[in-house]
Design a protein around this motif. Structure first.
Motif, PDB file in Angstrom:
ATOM      1  N   CYS A  48       0.837  -1.197   0.000  1.00 26.25           N
ATOM      2  CA  CYS A  48       0.000   0.000   0.000  1.00 26.25           C
ATOM      3  C   CYS A  48       0.876   1.252   0.000  1.00 26.25           C
ATOM      4  O   CYS A  48       1.972   1.249   0.550  1.00 26.25           O
ATOM      5  CB  CYS A  48      -0.887  -0.022   1.252  1.00 26.25           C
ATOM      6  N   HIS A  50       0.059   3.955   1.514  1.00 26.51           N
ATOM      7  CA  HIS A  50      -0.189   4.698   2.749  1.00 26.51           C
ATOM      8  C   HIS A  50       0.814   4.303   3.818  1.00 26.51           C
ATOM      9  O   HIS A  50       1.582   5.125   4.301  1.00 26.51           O
ATOM     10  CB  HIS A  50      -1.631   4.462   3.227  1.00 26.51           C
ATOM     11  N   GLU A  51       0.783   3.035   4.207  1.00 27.79           N
ATOM     12  CA  GLU A  51       1.769   2.496   5.149  1.00 27.79           C
ATOM     13  C   GLU A  51       2.063   1.062   4.729  1.00 27.79           C
ATOM     14  O   GLU A  51       1.663   0.639   3.645  1.00 27.79           O
ATOM     15  CB  GLU A  51       1.248   2.583   6.591  1.00 27.79           C
ATOM     16  N   ALA A  53       1.424  -2.475   4.253  1.00 31.62           N
ATOM     17  CA  ALA A  53       0.327  -3.448   4.234  1.00 31.62           C
ATOM     18  C   ALA A  53       0.344  -4.139   2.880  1.00 31.62           C
ATOM     19  O   ALA A  53       0.688  -3.525   1.864  1.00 31.62           O
ATOM     20  CB  ALA A  53      -1.018  -2.763   4.460  1.00 31.62           C
ATOM     21  N   CYS A  67      -7.464  -1.912   1.058  1.00 33.59           N
ATOM     22  CA  CYS A  67      -6.323  -2.257   1.895  1.00 33.59           C
ATOM     23  C   CYS A  67      -6.813  -2.889   3.214  1.00 33.59           C
ATOM     24  O   CYS A  67      -7.751  -2.380   3.828  1.00 33.59           O
ATOM     25  CB  CYS A  67      -5.523  -0.992   2.186  1.00 33.59           C
ATOM     26  N   ARG A  69      -5.418  -2.848   6.041  1.00 29.73           N
ATOM     27  CA  ARG A  69      -4.970  -2.184   7.268  1.00 29.73           C
ATOM     28  C   ARG A  69      -5.858  -1.010   7.685  1.00 29.73           C
ATOM     29  O   ARG A  69      -6.316  -0.942   8.817  1.00 29.73           O
ATOM     30  CB  ARG A  69      -3.521  -1.720   7.101  1.00 29.73           C
ATOM     31  N   HIS A  70      -6.073  -0.059   6.760  1.00 29.11           N
ATOM     32  CA  HIS A  70      -6.914   1.110   7.108  1.00 29.11           C
ATOM     33  C   HIS A  70      -8.065   1.297   6.129  1.00 29.11           C
ATOM     34  O   HIS A  70      -8.673   2.371   6.084  1.00 29.11           O
ATOM     35  CB  HIS A  70      -6.084   2.394   7.138  1.00 29.11           C
ATOM     36  N   GLN A  71      -8.282   0.307   5.279  1.00 26.38           N
ATOM     37  CA  GLN A  71      -9.424   0.309   4.360  1.00 26.38           C
ATOM     38  C   GLN A  71      -9.354   1.399   3.288  1.00 26.38           C
ATOM     39  O   GLN A  71     -10.388   1.822   2.759  1.00 26.38           O
ATOM     40  CB  GLN A  71     -10.767   0.384   5.123  1.00 26.38           C
ATOM     41  N   GLY A  72      -8.149   1.879   2.972  1.00 27.55           N
ATOM     42  CA  GLY A  72      -8.012   2.718   1.776  1.00 27.55           C
ATOM     43  C   GLY A  72      -8.336   1.877   0.548  1.00 27.55           C
ATOM     44  O   GLY A  72      -8.190   0.657   0.566  1.00 27.55           O
ATOM     45  N   PRO A  85      -7.641   6.465   3.644  1.00 26.89           N
ATOM     46  CA  PRO A  85      -6.611   7.493   3.722  1.00 26.89           C
ATOM     47  C   PRO A  85      -5.580   7.462   2.601  1.00 26.89           C
ATOM     48  O   PRO A  85      -4.597   8.195   2.672  1.00 26.89           O
ATOM     49  CB  PRO A  85      -5.943   7.175   5.062  1.00 26.89           C
TER      50      PRO A  85
HETATM   51  S1  FES Z   1      -1.762   0.946   5.064  1.00 26.53           S
HETATM   52 FE1  FES Z   1      -3.174   0.835   3.409  1.00 26.53          FE
HETATM   53  S2  FES Z   1      -4.677   2.320   3.924  1.00 26.53           S
HETATM   54 FE2  FES Z   1      -3.195   2.465   5.529  1.00 26.53          FE
END
Ligand code: FES
Length: 108
Positions: A48, A50-51, A53, A67, A69-72, A85
């Protein structure tokens, strides 16, 4: 049959990726997400933007991947971010099918 050249690398056997599924594959030191969406194949980076994942562990819905992890959400064919996010696009790769394998083009 000759192998594709000019940066093309095999990443998976076609039968490894069932329809409407995604797997993780490693090629040229990269972790990739390999998608089969209604019989069409797409490859993106697995991580991902974002972070940390693994998107291949996420939720595939039609042509988007959520995703875990945070559902992006990303649009798989283009890598475009679709839901927060995530804001950075996901890298996508050219794909071709030859000799029962999926090949991906690495430009650099
Ligand atoms: S790690 Fe994928 S949305 Fe945060």
């Amino acid at each position: 049959m000759s192998a594709p050249q000019d940066g093309w690398q095999p990443v998976a056997q076609v039968e490894d990726v069932e329809e409407d599924d995604v797997i993780c594959a490693r090629s040229c030191g990269r972790d990739l997400a390999v998608f089969n969406i209604e019989g069409s194949y797409y490859v993106t980076d697995d991580c991902c933007t974002h972070e940390e994942a693994s998107l291949s562990e996420g939720y595939l819905q039609e042509d988007t991947i959520e995703c875990p992890r945070h559902q992006g959400v990303f649009h798989v064919p283009t890598g475009k971010p679709m839901a927060a996010p995530v804001t950075e696009p996901l890298r996508t790769y050219q794909v071709r099918v030859e000799d029962g394998r999926l090949w991906v083009r690495f430009d650099e």
